[in-house]
Design a protein around this motif. Structure first.
Motif, PDB file in Angstrom:
ATOM      1  N   THR A 150      45.749  48.185 -76.943  1.00  0.00           N
ATOM      2  CA  THR A 150      45.667  46.750 -76.648  1.00  0.00           C
ATOM      3  C   THR A 150      46.587  45.993 -77.602  1.00  0.00           C
ATOM      4  O   THR A 150      46.922  46.483 -78.675  1.00  0.00           O
ATOM      5  CB  THR A 150      44.225  46.247 -76.808  1.00  0.00           C
ATOM      6  OG1 THR A 150      43.856  46.415 -78.176  1.00  0.00           O
ATOM      7  CG2 THR A 150      43.277  47.014 -75.907  1.00  0.00           C
ATOM      8  N   TYR A 159      42.938  34.809 -68.462  1.00  0.00           N
ATOM      9  CA  TYR A 159      43.492  35.158 -69.769  1.00  0.00           C
ATOM     10  C   TYR A 159      45.002  35.390 -69.615  1.00  0.00           C
ATOM     11  O   TYR A 159      45.458  35.808 -68.558  1.00  0.00           O
ATOM     12  CB  TYR A 159      42.802  36.416 -70.327  1.00  0.00           C
ATOM     13  CG  TYR A 159      42.994  37.642 -69.471  1.00  0.00           C
ATOM     14  CD1 TYR A 159      44.023  38.537 -69.728  1.00  0.00           C
ATOM     15  CD2 TYR A 159      42.151  37.904 -68.386  1.00  0.00           C
ATOM     16  CE1 TYR A 159      44.213  39.657 -68.943  1.00  0.00           C
ATOM     17  CE2 TYR A 159      42.329  39.023 -67.591  1.00  0.00           C
ATOM     18  CZ  TYR A 159      43.363  39.901 -67.877  1.00  0.00           C
ATOM     19  OH  TYR A 159      43.560  41.004 -67.082  1.00  0.00           O
ATOM     20  N   ALA A 212      48.605  37.150 -69.952  1.00  0.00           N
ATOM     21  CA  ALA A 212      49.096  38.530 -70.009  1.00  0.00           C
ATOM     22  C   ALA A 212      50.608  38.494 -69.863  1.00  0.00           C
ATOM     23  O   ALA A 212      51.165  37.564 -69.286  1.00  0.00           O
ATOM     24  CB  ALA A 212      48.472  39.364 -68.895  1.00  0.00           C
ATOM     25  N   ARG A 213      51.261  39.506 -70.403  1.00  0.00           N
ATOM     26  CA  ARG A 213      52.731  39.534 -70.351  1.00  0.00           C
ATOM     27  C   ARG A 213      53.212  40.595 -69.369  1.00  0.00           C
ATOM     28  O   ARG A 213      52.713  41.723 -69.370  1.00  0.00           O
ATOM     29  CB  ARG A 213      53.259  39.834 -71.757  1.00  0.00           C
ATOM     30  CG  ARG A 213      54.738  39.643 -71.852  1.00  0.00           C
ATOM     31  CD  ARG A 213      55.146  38.871 -73.060  1.00  0.00           C
ATOM     32  NE  ARG A 213      56.503  38.397 -72.888  1.00  0.00           N
ATOM     33  CZ  ARG A 213      57.456  38.522 -73.797  1.00  0.00           C
ATOM     34  NH1 ARG A 213      57.182  39.059 -74.960  1.00  0.00           N
ATOM     35  NH2 ARG A 213      58.675  38.069 -73.542  1.00  0.00           N
ATOM     36  N   VAL A 251      51.052  44.591 -66.493  1.00  0.00           N
ATOM     37  CA  VAL A 251      50.965  43.592 -67.566  1.00  0.00           C
ATOM     38  C   VAL A 251      50.348  44.188 -68.828  1.00  0.00           C
ATOM     39  O   VAL A 251      49.581  45.145 -68.767  1.00  0.00           O
ATOM     40  CB  VAL A 251      50.133  42.358 -67.127  1.00  0.00           C
ATOM     41  CG1 VAL A 251      50.820  41.609 -66.004  1.00  0.00           C
ATOM     42  CG2 VAL A 251      48.706  42.750 -66.742  1.00  0.00           C
ATOM     43  N   PHE A 252      50.701  43.589 -69.966  1.00  0.00           N
ATOM     44  CA  PHE A 252      50.077  43.908 -71.253  1.00  0.00           C
ATOM     45  C   PHE A 252      49.262  42.702 -71.664  1.00  0.00           C
ATOM     46  O   PHE A 252      49.703  41.560 -71.492  1.00  0.00           O
ATOM     47  CB  PHE A 252      51.139  44.143 -72.335  1.00  0.00           C
ATOM     48  CG  PHE A 252      51.922  45.407 -72.190  1.00  0.00           C
ATOM     49  CD1 PHE A 252      51.285  46.617 -71.958  1.00  0.00           C
ATOM     50  CD2 PHE A 252      53.305  45.386 -72.329  1.00  0.00           C
ATOM     51  CE1 PHE A 252      52.022  47.791 -71.853  1.00  0.00           C
ATOM     52  CE2 PHE A 252      54.046  46.561 -72.224  1.00  0.00           C
ATOM     53  CZ  PHE A 252      53.402  47.762 -71.986  1.00  0.00           C
ATOM     54  N   SER A 253      48.068  42.958 -72.216  1.00  0.00           N
ATOM     55  CA  SER A 253      47.254  41.850 -72.713  1.00  0.00           C
ATOM     56  C   SER A 253      46.273  42.394 -73.741  1.00  0.00           C
ATOM     57  O   SER A 253      46.331  43.581 -74.092  1.00  0.00           O
ATOM     58  CB  SER A 253      46.485  41.200 -71.562  1.00  0.00           C
ATOM     59  OG  SER A 253      45.438  42.059 -71.155  1.00  0.00           O
ATOM     60  N   SER A 254      45.369  41.542 -74.183  1.00  0.00           N
ATOM     61  CA  SER A 254      44.364  41.992 -75.151  1.00  0.00           C
ATOM     62  C   SER A 254      43.448  43.039 -74.523  1.00  0.00           C
ATOM     63  O   SER A 254      42.692  43.706 -75.210  1.00  0.00           O
ATOM     64  CB  SER A 254      43.551  40.796 -75.639  1.00  0.00           C
ATOM     65  OG  SER A 254      43.021  40.125 -74.517  1.00  0.00           O
ATOM     66  N   ARG A 255      43.517  43.200 -73.210  1.00  0.00           N
ATOM     67  CA  ARG A 255      42.717  44.228 -72.533  1.00  0.00           C
ATOM     68  C   ARG A 255      43.468  45.544 -72.400  1.00  0.00           C
ATOM     69  O   ARG A 255      42.963  46.487 -71.800  1.00  0.00           O
ATOM     70  CB  ARG A 255      42.356  43.754 -71.128  1.00  0.00           C
ATOM     71  CG  ARG A 255      41.512  42.506 -71.100  1.00  0.00           C
ATOM     72  CD  ARG A 255      41.218  42.140 -69.674  1.00  0.00           C
ATOM     73  NE  ARG A 255      40.263  41.043 -69.613  1.00  0.00           N
ATOM     74  CZ  ARG A 255      39.537  40.761 -68.545  1.00  0.00           C
ATOM     75  NH1 ARG A 255      39.640  41.495 -67.464  1.00  0.00           N
ATOM     76  NH2 ARG A 255      38.698  39.741 -68.563  1.00  0.00           N
ATOM     77  N   GLN A 272      46.878  47.768 -71.032  1.00  0.00           N
ATOM     78  CA  GLN A 272      47.819  47.735 -69.916  1.00  0.00           C
ATOM     79  C   GLN A 272      47.048  47.694 -68.609  1.00  0.00           C
ATOM     80  O   GLN A 272      46.026  48.350 -68.473  1.00  0.00           O
ATOM     81  CB  GLN A 272      48.694  48.986 -69.968  1.00  0.00           C
ATOM     82  CG  GLN A 272      49.799  48.979 -68.934  1.00  0.00           C
ATOM     83  CD  GLN A 272      50.668  50.226 -69.019  1.00  0.00           C
ATOM     84  OE1 GLN A 272      50.905  50.752 -70.107  1.00  0.00           O
ATOM     85  NE2 GLN A 272      51.118  50.705 -67.881  1.00  0.00           N
ATOM     86  N   TRP A 281      55.073  35.303 -68.797  1.00  0.00           N
ATOM     87  CA  TRP A 281      53.654  35.218 -69.121  1.00  0.00           C
ATOM     88  C   TRP A 281      52.924  34.707 -67.884  1.00  0.00           C
ATOM     89  O   TRP A 281      53.387  33.758 -67.237  1.00  0.00           O
ATOM     90  CB  TRP A 281      53.428  34.224 -70.261  1.00  0.00           C
ATOM     91  CG  TRP A 281      53.684  34.800 -71.618  1.00  0.00           C
ATOM     92  CD1 TRP A 281      54.842  34.730 -72.330  1.00  0.00           C
ATOM     93  CD2 TRP A 281      52.756  35.525 -72.433  1.00  0.00           C
ATOM     94  NE1 TRP A 281      54.713  35.375 -73.528  1.00  0.00           N
ATOM     95  CE2 TRP A 281      53.445  35.866 -73.624  1.00  0.00           C
ATOM     96  CE3 TRP A 281      51.426  35.938 -72.257  1.00  0.00           C
ATOM     97  CZ2 TRP A 281      52.828  36.595 -74.645  1.00  0.00           C
ATOM     98  CZ3 TRP A 281      50.822  36.656 -73.286  1.00  0.00           C
ATOM     99  CH2 TRP A 281      51.519  36.972 -74.462  1.00  0.00           C
ATOM    100  N   ASP A 328      41.800  41.363 -60.771  1.00  0.00           N
ATOM    101  CA  ASP A 328      43.133  41.676 -61.264  1.00  0.00           C
ATOM    102  C   ASP A 328      44.165  40.910 -60.442  1.00  0.00           C
ATOM    103  O   ASP A 328      44.956  41.487 -59.714  1.00  0.00           O
ATOM    104  CB  ASP A 328      43.386  43.184 -61.171  1.00  0.00           C
ATOM    105  CG  ASP A 328      42.455  43.953 -62.096  1.00  0.00           C
ATOM    106  OD1 ASP A 328      42.108  43.407 -63.166  1.00  0.00           O
ATOM    107  OD2 ASP A 328      42.063  45.076 -61.746  1.00  0.00           O
TER     108      ASP A 328
END
Ligand SMILES: Nc1nc2c(ncn2[C@@H]2O[C@H](COP(=O)(O)OP(=O)(O)OP(=O)(O)O)[C@@H](O)[C@H]2O)c(=O)[nH]1
Ligand SMILES: [Mg+2]
Ligand SMILES: [Zn+2]
Length: 350
Positions: free
Chosen positions: A4, A29, A31-32, A43-47, A49, A69, A77
């Protein structure tokens, strides 16, 4: 790669939150975007991939790009919307297609890669430089295969002359100590992209800065007929130093897609001569009172450079026209639909 990432690590900036409300954070939230596929985004996020879908009504100028972003629904999702971009590198699609095509968003630096051989082309480099400077992204000219040429210094000197105070680095992309020269642009949270022709070493460089994660990138590469790995999609990866790197497929054609390109940032010399032309709207086509043509004649301005400047100017004007026509077309279509709905309602009410 299921680790994460904090917003900070992902390169978040307060500017992205400018148009986000507390309500937004309740439903979603940030996500990138690490990859754009036909059926959704990686996407990548605090959760960690994940994969998310993009509803039809979520629209973006030139399409959602790697590096963008997005706000993603907590409970599904699914993308709620695109967050305002800090920068976008885009080009006009090739052929008859007049749409703008995004290459990467929210970049801090653009590595313009060329080799110290026949690939080195000043006019093409000027094109890439205009693209970066227009988007307010720091351009870095990276000259690969320095190990295969007699004097890389010649190429460096030629590249340095193409725009005022740009960074030029010559290196051997297959040698990690040499690639270390790129570290100043790879600080934690920074995002960079590699662009340039096929075979110049973009993926070799990307893999070198990704380091241990390198094996994970092999999946995106395909063997071409010559048994070479050629990149077929744009993907974003974390580097060893905590930066983000976007590898892109080699481009054969880069038509400027900027709406109002700032060519003066690259062609400062042409702009300075132009200021001395007798007529303010001088098109530098006629010798009479033209300081630009005079400079070419005296050898203080390269004829090639002036030709390229004018070519890019024409291209930008063309891009501007097609973007305007596209928008106009969209508006007319919208008006047509509204008209049809209105007359149908009127008929029903009669
Ligand atoms: N000797 C030497 N070989 C290099 C250098 N840079 C790249 N190569 C080689 O050139 C070939 C092509 O490199 P890639 O990194 O796949 O090129 P690319 O720019 O990603 O190409 P596309 O994905 O097709 O756009 C590979 O065999 C590399 O090992 C360099 O600086 N020196
Ligand atoms: Mg590649
Ligand atoms: Zn002139």
């Amino acid at each position: 790669m299921s680790s994460t990432f904090s917003l900070h690590q992902l390169g978040w900036r307060p500017e992205y939150a400018q148009h986000l409300t507390l309500d937004d954070f309740e439903v979603g939230y940030p996500a990138r975007v690490a990859a754009v596929h036909r059926d959704g985004l990686v996407v990548f996020s605090s959760r960690g991939q994940g994969t998310v879908v993009v509803p039809r009504h979520v629209e973006a100028d030139a399409g959602i790009a790697v590096g963008d972003w997005v706000l993603v629904e907590h409970e599904a999702d699914r993308v709620i919307r695109l967050l305002e971009r800090q920068s976008l590198v885009a080009r006009m699609a090739a052929g008859e297609d007049h749409r703008r095509q995004s290459i990467a968003a929210n970049l801090d630096a653009l590595f313009i890669v060329s080799s110290c051989n026949d690939d080195f082309n000043p006019s093409r480099l000027e094109r890439y430089l205009a693209l970066a400077l227009d988007a307010s992204i720091t351009p870095v000219v990276v000259l690969t295969k320095a190990d295969l040429c007699d004097d890389a210094g010649d190429y460096v000197a030629m590249a340095e002359r193409l725009a005022p105070s740009i960074a030029v680095v010559a290196l051997n992309a297959t040698h990690s100590a040499s690639v270390g020269q790129l570290l100043p642009w790879l600080a934690p949270g920074k995002t960079v992209a590699f662009v340039g022709s096929s075979g110049v070493g973009k993926s070799t460089l990307a893999n070198a800065v990704i380091g241990d994660a390198v094996q994970l990138t092999q999946g995106i590469r395909e063997d071409d007929a010559r048994g070479r790995h050629t990149t077929t999609s744009r993907d974003m990866f974390p580097t060893m130093t905590g930066a983000w790197v976007i590898d892109t497929p080699g481009m054969r054609e880069l038509r400027l897609g900027a709406i109002v390109p700032d060519l003066g940032a690259v062609f400062d010399d042409v702009a300075a001569f132009a200021a001395q032309c007798r007529f303010r709207d001088c098109r530098h086509e006629d010798d009479a009172g033209c300081a630009v043509r005079q400079a070419v004649m005296e050898g203080t301005l390269e004829a090639r450079r002036l030709d390229n400047y004018r070519k890019l100017q024409r291209e930008a004007a063309h891009a501007q026209r097609s973007i305007r026509e596209e928008r106009e077309h969209g508006r007319q279509f919208g008006a047509l639909v509204r008209q049809a709905v209105r007359s149908k309602r009127e008929r029903l009410e009669q």
